[in-house]
Design an enzyme around this catalytic site. Structure first.
Site, mmCIF file in Angstrom:
data_model
loop_
_atom_site.group_PDB
_atom_site.id
_atom_site.type_symbol
_atom_site.label_atom_id
_atom_site.label_comp_id
_atom_site.label_asym_id
_atom_site.label_seq_id
_atom_site.Cartn_x
_atom_site.Cartn_y
_atom_site.Cartn_z
ATOM 1 N N LYS A 76 52.328 12.575 87.668
ATOM 2 C CA LYS A 76 51.496 13.123 86.358
ATOM 3 C C LYS A 76 49.954 13.024 87.180
ATOM 4 O O LYS A 76 49.178 13.169 86.314
ATOM 5 C CB LYS A 76 51.181 12.130 85.557
ATOM 6 C CG LYS A 76 52.543 12.308 85.114
ATOM 7 C CD LYS A 76 52.856 13.721 83.594
ATOM 8 C CE LYS A 76 54.601 13.732 83.166
ATOM 9 N NZ LYS A 76 54.262 15.491 83.488
ATOM 10 N N TYR A 79 65.519 12.674 92.390
ATOM 11 C CA TYR A 79 65.075 11.135 91.965
ATOM 12 C C TYR A 79 66.059 10.268 92.011
ATOM 13 O O TYR A 79 67.639 10.816 91.136
ATOM 14 C CB TYR A 79 64.734 11.271 90.604
ATOM 15 C CG TYR A 79 62.647 11.999 90.950
ATOM 16 C CD1 TYR A 79 63.014 13.268 90.019
ATOM 17 C CD2 TYR A 79 61.903 10.794 90.118
ATOM 18 C CE1 TYR A 79 61.835 13.881 90.239
ATOM 19 C CE2 TYR A 79 60.819 12.255 90.302
ATOM 20 C CZ TYR A 79 60.608 12.975 90.362
ATOM 21 O OH TYR A 79 59.685 13.587 89.861
ATOM 22 N N PRO A 90 53.028 7.170 91.208
ATOM 23 C CA PRO A 90 53.512 9.035 91.628
ATOM 24 C C PRO A 90 54.821 9.088 91.249
ATOM 25 O O PRO A 90 55.384 10.518 90.902
ATOM 26 C CB PRO A 90 53.591 8.865 93.497
ATOM 27 C CG PRO A 90 54.156 7.906 94.218
ATOM 28 C CD PRO A 90 53.029 6.698 93.227
ATOM 29 N N TYR A 116 57.688 15.237 81.397
ATOM 30 C CA TYR A 116 58.004 15.508 82.967
ATOM 31 C C TYR A 116 57.238 17.177 82.776
ATOM 32 O O TYR A 116 56.255 17.123 83.512
ATOM 33 C CB TYR A 116 59.347 15.658 83.381
ATOM 34 C CG TYR A 116 59.584 15.509 84.818
ATOM 35 C CD1 TYR A 116 59.677 14.997 85.647
ATOM 36 C CD2 TYR A 116 58.842 17.477 85.975
ATOM 37 C CE1 TYR A 116 60.177 15.014 87.333
ATOM 38 C CE2 TYR A 116 59.372 17.356 86.856
ATOM 39 C CZ TYR A 116 59.028 15.862 87.852
ATOM 40 O OH TYR A 116 59.287 16.429 88.774
ATOM 41 N N HIS A 176 60.479 25.744 88.409
ATOM 42 C CA HIS A 176 61.711 24.532 88.433
ATOM 43 C C HIS A 176 61.929 24.497 86.938
ATOM 44 O O HIS A 176 61.098 23.754 86.205
ATOM 45 C CB HIS A 176 61.539 23.335 89.142
ATOM 46 C CG HIS A 176 61.585 23.829 90.646
ATOM 47 N ND1 HIS A 176 62.089 22.431 91.809
ATOM 48 C CD2 HIS A 176 61.598 24.674 91.803
ATOM 49 C CE1 HIS A 176 61.937 22.553 92.394
ATOM 50 N NE2 HIS A 176 61.212 24.377 93.044
HETATM 51 C C1 DHB Z 1 56.205 15.052 94.684
HETATM 52 C C2 DHB Z 1 56.179 14.306 93.834
HETATM 53 C C3 DHB Z 1 55.888 13.216 93.270
HETATM 54 O O1 DHB Z 1 55.164 12.151 93.001
HETATM 55 C C4 DHB Z 1 57.164 13.164 92.232
HETATM 56 O O2 DHB Z 1 56.960 12.935 91.152
HETATM 57 C C5 DHB Z 1 57.607 15.055 92.535
HETATM 58 C C6 DHB Z 1 56.886 15.800 93.616
HETATM 59 C C7 DHB Z 1 55.753 15.517 95.484
HETATM 60 O O3 DHB Z 1 55.338 15.309 96.087
HETATM 61 O O4 DHB Z 1 56.328 16.888 95.695
#
Ligand code: DHB
Length: 423
Positions: free
Chosen positions: A311, A215, A307, A399, A72
């Site tokens: 990271k 997001y 999450p 990121y 991506h």
């Molecule tokens: C996923 C989890 C995340 O915390 C994130 O920022 C992006 C993707 C996932 O589980 O796909």
């Protein structure tokens, strides 16, 4: 039993450490509490930073990731009914790979077991000893399983305690494992932040709604549209930390997601068959230091990030990369320079990733109990982040992963980012 490095925990940190050590000719034994199938099918995050993916490739375990994972080159930040793309490729020249954590672990197990490596499943460490000597010991029992209703680890049958005598112990046993608490309280400092919300996660059999992750901030709360493969989608939405899966029948979930994700130009979410629901708690946690005597903590045993930004596994990978080089230096030259700086090197990155995860979390979630002033700032911040190249770059470079610290050998020469492959 005798080995060079005793590894408690066979998640991404423990499995990768064992693999990296093997490439350096260092022997290890991994103890994993869960069964192999249970680890390989656990649902976890799925974003690999640019250099995490690079390290897996360079060490010979990236082949399936390159075949089945998806590169991506950006994400969408959605707020106020509009989407805004953050273009990683343009802003940083780097990208991410969407590939499930459990798939990484599967590939590592296959590589270790093919090479004759020892992973003992369903075995729990019950105590660490002599950590401040050159022969630390791990006491463990086989036949272990996790029974959360009964308060934790249980054992089937009458298994006896066994002992592994090692040169070093790697504590890769997650937040609830016994390693971290083996560091005496008077030298261990723990930094904690809990958040007043959780993520409701679903796995969906169905087509993707979008090519890149979304997001999304909405007055009802955060939403993340992610994916696992062209056939499997992963979505999350902010919920109350005390909420329960049973409160959310499928139709209610789809309506909530569509409401939050609505755009001015009528975007629609693809629906599918929801086959798993779970609630993910959110917390930041950092233990300092990561080392005590011959015990080295890595991954979730040492630090937890919320999450947002994915990271967690990437930090675990960096920890064991640094640890593997330190151990390699010790075994090749007897020097401990790198091992002595393990905690300091890793914690620098851990604090930066914790800052980023905290910042993304704060910008994108609804703090329902706080005043309107806070909620007023959040779209303003998103507006700034998506309209200023400097601010977009700041998000993008965090990121895709800040450059990993080069690991310097005892002679002061840079030894590269990854252990060389043997093939
Ligand atoms: C996923 C989890 C995340 O915390 C994130 O920022 C992006 C993707 C996932 O589980 O796909």
């Amino acid at each position: 039993m005798r080995t060079q490095v005793g590894i408690v925990g066979g998640g991404p940190a423990g499995a990768l450490l064992s693999h990296l050590l093997h490439l350096q000719g260092i022997e290890s034994v991994v103890l994993e509490l869960r069964g192999r199938e249970e680890v390989e099918t656990a649902v976890r995050a799925g974003v690999l930073e640019h250099e995490t993916a690079g390290l897996l490739r360079e060490t010979g375990v990236g082949e399936r990731m390159d075949r089945e994972g998806a590169i991506h080159e950006g994400i969408e930040l959605r707020f106020g009914g509009r989407g805004h793309r953050i273009d990683f490729a343009d802003l940083t020249g780097r990208n991410i790979v969407v590939y499930g954590q459990q798939e990484v672990v599967k590939d590592l197990y296959a590589a270790r077991l093919d090479a004759g490596g020892q992973i003992t499943f369903e075995a729990a460490a019950v105590g660490l000893q002599d950590l401040d000597t050159s022969q630390p010991k791990i006491r463990f029992r086989r036949g272990a399983y996790l029974d959360l209703d009964a308060g934790g680890v249980r054992f089937s049958g009458d298994t006896e305690e066994e002992e592994i005598v090692c040169d070093f112990v790697a504590g890769c046993d997650g937040y609830f494992g016994p390693c971290r608490t083996s560091i005496p309280e008077n030298v261990r400092k723990e930094h904690v932040r809990t958040y007043p919300f959780a993520w409701f996660g679903i796995l969906v059999e169905g087509p993707p709604s979008t090519e890149e992750l979304i997001y999304n901030l909405h007055e009802r709360g955060f939403t993340l549209v992610s994916t696992r493969s062209p056939e499997i989608q992963r979505l999350y939405f902010q919920c109350d930390p005390n909420d329960e899966v049973d409160n959310w029948p499928d139709e209610r979930i789809w309506e909530e997601l569509q409401t939050r994700l609505d755009t001015d130009d009528g975007w629609t979410l693809e629906r599918g068959k929801i086959y798993q629901k779970d609630i993910v708690q959110m917390r930041s946690f950092i233990c300092e230091p990561l080392q005590h005597g011959r015990l080295f903590l890595a991954g979730d045993a040492a630090h937890i990030v919320p999450p947002t930004g994915a990271k967690g596994m990437n930090l675990a990978v960096n920890d064991v990369r640094v640890l593997a080089w330190g151990l390699s230096e010790f075994y090749s030259s007897g020097r401990t320079d790198l091992l002595d700086t393990y905690s300091e090197i890793c914690l620098r990155r851990v604090w930066k990733a914790s800052r980023f995860s905290w910042w993304m979390t704060s910008m994108l979630h609804r703090f329902h109990h706080e005043d309107d002033f806070r909620y007023g700032l959040q779209p303003a911040e998103l507006d700034y982040v998506t309209s200023s190249r400097a601010a977009s770059t700041s998000l993008a470079e965090n990121y895709v992963g800040l450059p990993m610290d080069p690991v310097l050998g005892a002679t002061g020469t840079e030894r590269g980012q990854a252990a060389p492959t043997t093939s």
